[in-house]
Design a protein around this motif. Structure first.
Motif, PDB file in Angstrom:
ATOM      1  N   THR A  13       0.831  -1.209   0.000  1.00  0.00           N
ATOM      2  CA  THR A  13       0.000   0.000   0.000  1.00  0.00           C
ATOM      3  C   THR A  13       0.861   1.252   0.000  1.00  0.00           C
ATOM      4  O   THR A  13       0.597   2.199  -0.747  1.00  0.00           O
ATOM      5  CB  THR A  13      -0.942  -0.011   1.217  1.00  0.00           C
ATOM      6  N   ILE A  14       1.896   1.281   0.817  1.00  0.00           N
ATOM      7  CA  ILE A  14       2.792   2.435   0.837  1.00  0.00           C
ATOM      8  C   ILE A  14       3.451   2.615  -0.524  1.00  0.00           C
ATOM      9  O   ILE A  14       3.608   3.747  -1.012  1.00  0.00           O
ATOM     10  CB  ILE A  14       3.838   2.290   1.957  1.00  0.00           C
ATOM     11  N   GLU A  15       3.808   1.519  -1.160  1.00  0.00           N
ATOM     12  CA  GLU A  15       4.437   1.586  -2.483  1.00  0.00           C
ATOM     13  C   GLU A  15       3.503   2.206  -3.514  1.00  0.00           C
ATOM     14  O   GLU A  15       3.961   2.819  -4.488  1.00  0.00           O
ATOM     15  CB  GLU A  15       4.841   0.166  -2.918  1.00  0.00           C
ATOM     16  N   ALA A  16       2.191   2.095  -3.305  1.00  0.00           N
ATOM     17  CA  ALA A  16       1.211   2.603  -4.263  1.00  0.00           C
ATOM     18  C   ALA A  16       0.881   4.079  -4.063  1.00  0.00           C
ATOM     19  O   ALA A  16       0.156   4.664  -4.881  1.00  0.00           O
ATOM     20  CB  ALA A  16      -0.070   1.774  -4.171  1.00  0.00           C
ATOM     21  N   ILE A  17       1.389   4.690  -2.999  1.00  0.00           N
ATOM     22  CA  ILE A  17       1.047   6.084  -2.704  1.00  0.00           C
ATOM     23  C   ILE A  17       1.763   7.026  -3.662  1.00  0.00           C
ATOM     24  O   ILE A  17       2.971   6.928  -3.863  1.00  0.00           O
ATOM     25  CB  ILE A  17       1.421   6.433  -1.254  1.00  0.00           C
ATOM     26  N   ARG A  18       0.993   7.940  -4.219  1.00  0.00           N
ATOM     27  CA  ARG A  18       1.530   9.002  -5.070  1.00  0.00           C
ATOM     28  C   ARG A  18       0.441  10.045  -5.275  1.00  0.00           C
ATOM     29  O   ARG A  18      -0.748   9.745  -5.069  1.00  0.00           O
ATOM     30  CB  ARG A  18       2.005   8.459  -6.417  1.00  0.00           C
ATOM     31  N   PRO A  19       0.787  11.257  -5.671  1.00  0.00           N
ATOM     32  CA  PRO A  19      -0.239  12.258  -5.948  1.00  0.00           C
ATOM     33  C   PRO A  19      -1.223  11.768  -7.010  1.00  0.00           C
ATOM     34  O   PRO A  19      -0.844  11.106  -7.976  1.00  0.00           O
ATOM     35  CB  PRO A  19       0.568  13.463  -6.456  1.00  0.00           C
ATOM     36  N   GLY A  20      -2.502  12.104  -6.799  1.00  0.00           N
ATOM     37  CA  GLY A  20      -3.540  11.716  -7.741  1.00  0.00           C
ATOM     38  C   GLY A  20      -4.312  10.478  -7.344  1.00  0.00           C
ATOM     39  O   GLY A  20      -5.416  10.244  -7.830  1.00  0.00           O
ATOM     40  N   VAL A  21      -3.746   9.665  -6.444  1.00  0.00           N
ATOM     41  CA  VAL A  21      -4.415   8.454  -5.961  1.00  0.00           C
ATOM     42  C   VAL A  21      -5.361   8.833  -4.826  1.00  0.00           C
ATOM     43  O   VAL A  21      -5.101   9.765  -4.064  1.00  0.00           O
ATOM     44  CB  VAL A  21      -3.359   7.435  -5.485  1.00  0.00           C
ATOM     45  N   THR A  22      -6.463   8.138  -4.680  1.00  0.00           N
ATOM     46  CA  THR A  22      -7.364   8.349  -3.545  1.00  0.00           C
ATOM     47  C   THR A  22      -7.119   7.285  -2.486  1.00  0.00           C
ATOM     48  O   THR A  22      -6.547   6.220  -2.770  1.00  0.00           O
ATOM     49  CB  THR A  22      -8.835   8.288  -3.973  1.00  0.00           C
ATOM     50  N   THR A  23      -7.572   7.565  -1.261  1.00  0.00           N
ATOM     51  CA  THR A  23      -7.420   6.564  -0.205  1.00  0.00           C
ATOM     52  C   THR A  23      -8.266   5.331  -0.500  1.00  0.00           C
ATOM     53  O   THR A  23      -7.932   4.221  -0.068  1.00  0.00           O
ATOM     54  CB  THR A  23      -7.789   7.155   1.159  1.00  0.00           C
ATOM     55  N   GLY A  24      -9.367   5.506  -1.246  1.00  0.00           N
ATOM     56  CA  GLY A  24     -10.160   4.345  -1.658  1.00  0.00           C
ATOM     57  C   GLY A  24      -9.373   3.426  -2.567  1.00  0.00           C
ATOM     58  O   GLY A  24      -9.465   2.188  -2.451  1.00  0.00           O
ATOM     59  N   GLU A  25      -8.591   3.999  -3.459  1.00  0.00           N
ATOM     60  CA  GLU A  25      -7.760   3.181  -4.351  1.00  0.00           C
ATOM     61  C   GLU A  25      -6.652   2.482  -3.569  1.00  0.00           C
ATOM     62  O   GLU A  25      -6.288   1.339  -3.881  1.00  0.00           O
ATOM     63  CB  GLU A  25      -7.185   4.058  -5.457  1.00  0.00           C
ATOM     64  N   LEU A  26      -6.124   3.147  -2.543  1.00  0.00           N
ATOM     65  CA  LEU A  26      -5.134   2.484  -1.692  1.00  0.00           C
ATOM     66  C   LEU A  26      -5.759   1.300  -0.968  1.00  0.00           C
ATOM     67  O   LEU A  26      -5.127   0.246  -0.797  1.00  0.00           O
ATOM     68  CB  LEU A  26      -4.560   3.473  -0.676  1.00  0.00           C
ATOM     69  N   ASN A  27      -7.011   1.470  -0.539  1.00  0.00           N
ATOM     70  CA  ASN A  27      -7.690   0.374   0.148  1.00  0.00           C
ATOM     71  C   ASN A  27      -7.883  -0.826  -0.789  1.00  0.00           C
ATOM     72  O   ASN A  27      -7.843  -1.983  -0.347  1.00  0.00           O
ATOM     73  CB  ASN A  27      -9.041   0.850   0.680  1.00  0.00           C
ATOM     74  N   ASP A  28      -8.079  -0.562  -2.070  1.00  0.00           N
ATOM     75  CA  ASP A  28      -8.182  -1.660  -3.038  1.00  0.00           C
ATOM     76  C   ASP A  28      -6.884  -2.466  -3.087  1.00  0.00           C
ATOM     77  O   ASP A  28      -6.910  -3.700  -3.198  1.00  0.00           O
ATOM     78  CB  ASP A  28      -8.499  -1.115  -4.435  1.00  0.00           C
ATOM     79  N   VAL A  29      -5.746  -1.774  -3.005  1.00  0.00           N
ATOM     80  CA  VAL A  29      -4.457  -2.467  -2.992  1.00  0.00           C
ATOM     81  C   VAL A  29      -4.353  -3.345  -1.746  1.00  0.00           C
ATOM     82  O   VAL A  29      -3.957  -4.521  -1.820  1.00  0.00           O
ATOM     83  CB  VAL A  29      -3.296  -1.444  -3.026  1.00  0.00           C
ATOM     84  N   THR A  30      -4.728  -2.764  -0.606  1.00  0.00           N
ATOM     85  CA  THR A  30      -4.677  -3.518   0.655  1.00  0.00           C
ATOM     86  C   THR A  30      -5.541  -4.768   0.583  1.00  0.00           C
ATOM     87  O   THR A  30      -5.085  -5.883   0.919  1.00  0.00           O
ATOM     88  CB  THR A  30      -5.163  -2.628   1.812  1.00  0.00           C
TER      89      THR A  30
END
Length: 416
Positions: free
Chosen positions: A299-316
């Protein structure tokens, strides 16, 4: 503006650009609510938007911003009390220090507020009053701003009331260097408390005994207020996301989940670590722990500007589902909700669950949590690992990397 351009002045200037000419904006520090008898809740928790714009933490203070005919004005109102009152309740913030902190040249006694406001409004040139009407839920206890709005409508029905809350939220999401440094300091203090808990953990102790080691680490470093009520949950109780009783015995062989944070300069840390009360993970505990850790890293690897926290949750969720299927705990991706039932991230800052919509794309300067977990109540296992992460132009920086989470390192610390 005639103010010294300190960080708070810059924020006020940015806010004034967002409101129209012919407007006054008011922000209230608030006051400690009544507890019982002659006692108020302590320590006083200043309204975060007021603090963001002034740097002042004294209750009964108010900020007035005005914009008319191309001119801008800022007035800070603070409470002045008699020498007799000071003998009972202490000295108030002196005007010269209020000017120095806030960068506002004009500081008045709060007792002059109504006279000053009335004088400004008597010409009829102001059309709008902006009041910070923050409201988290329908039945929320009304704030000082809500009470003022009701009285103001009766006295000045020709002036419209607007709410600048969303504009201030937009400003608060992206942190400046001074804010990031406060969050780093809060995290560093939290680290000391977490390590103290690991070093003093023993089977048979109650959760509040373990919590006391965290409290002492904070108090001995000058921290009077936690970022939020700590969660110290042994065994199956760790499967209750907001367990706060912290009063049960942690039995030998159980894991203990500790979700807690210090506050520094009004900014919060929010850290979770899970460790074995006996000092050693069982094979099963380590297996589940490493799955959560892998989800965090992805999840940390997927963080970048333009991403939403919902999209991070999809990675998790994807990582957790894949790993839970691998070990045979679930058969289908949809079943992951039985063992993971919260979002992976929220913004962090002046509030632990800081302002801003989860639909807003992340920007460089956002600070967010990353907190995957797995909660297997039937096995008495609840594991969450949480770090605080700064979003940068090209990715992310883990601000809490120094707080141990590798299972081997945790065991080394607990061995002493």
């Amino acid at each position: 503006m005639t103010e010294t351009m300190n960080p708070y002045a810059k924020r006020r200037e940015a806010l004034l650009r967002r409101i129209p000419d012919g407007a006054i904006a008011l922000f209230f520090a608030g006051q400690a609510p009544h507890m019982s008898g002659d006692h108020a809740y302590s320590p006083f928790h200043v309204n975060r938007n007021f603090f963001y714009l002034t740097g002042i933490t004294q209750e009964h203070s108010r900020l007035l911003l005005a914009k008319l005919g191309g001119s801008e004005q800022a007035i800070l109102f603070t409470e002045h009390v008699s020498e007799v009152e000071e003998k009972w309740t202490g000295k108030r913030l002196p005007d010269h220090l209020a000017r120095e902190i806030s960068g506002i040249a004009e500081v008045q006694d709060l007792a002059q507020f109504e006279t000053t406001l009335g004088r400004m409004l008597r010409t009829g040139e102001y059309e709008w009053l902006y009041l910070d009407l923050e409201q988290d839920r329908y039945h929320q206890t009304e704030t000082e701003a809500h009470r003022f709005a009701r009285a103001f409508r009766d006295k000045y029905p020709g002036i419209g009331i607007r709410n600048p809350y969303a504009e201030v939220c937009r400003m608060r999401t992206v942190k400046d260097e001074a804010e990031i440094e406060c969050i780093r300091r809060a995290i560093d203090i939290t680290r000391e408390g977490v390590i103290a808990m690991m070093q003093h953990a023993r089977p048979g102790m109650r959760e509040y005994e373990l919590e006391a080691h965290f409290d002492f680490a904070l108090r001995s470093r000058g921290v009077r207020e936690h970022a939020f009520p700590p969660i110290v949950a042994g065994g199956e109780r760790a499967c209750v996301l907001h367990y706060v009783d912290n009063d049960q015995v942690i039995e030998d062989g159980q894991l203990v989940l500790c979700d807690l944070g210090a506050q520094y300069g009004c900014y919060s840390a929010d850290i979770t670590r899970t460790f074995p009360i006996s000092g050693r993970f069982t094979a099963r505990q380590r297996e589940i722990y490493n799955i959560v850790l892998a989800a965090m890293e992805a999840t940390i690897e997927a963080i970048r500007p333009g991403v939403t926290t919902g999209e991070l949750n999809d990675v998790t969720r994807s990582v957790l589902a894949q790993e839970l299927k691998r070990i045979g705990l679930i058969q289908d991706d949809s079943e992951v909700a039985r063992y993971y039932y919260h979002g992976v991230s929220h913004r962090l800052g002046l509030d632990t669950h800081d302002v801003g919509s989860p639909k807003w794309p992340l920007e460089a300067g956002d600070v967010i949590t990353v907190e995957p977990g797995l909660y297997i109540a039937e096995e008495g296992i609840g594991i969450r690992i949480e770090d605080d992460v700064l979003v940068t132009e090209d990715g992310a920086v883990n601000l809490s990397l120094s707080i141990p989470k590798d299972p081997d390192e945790i065991e080394r610390i607990m061995r002493g």
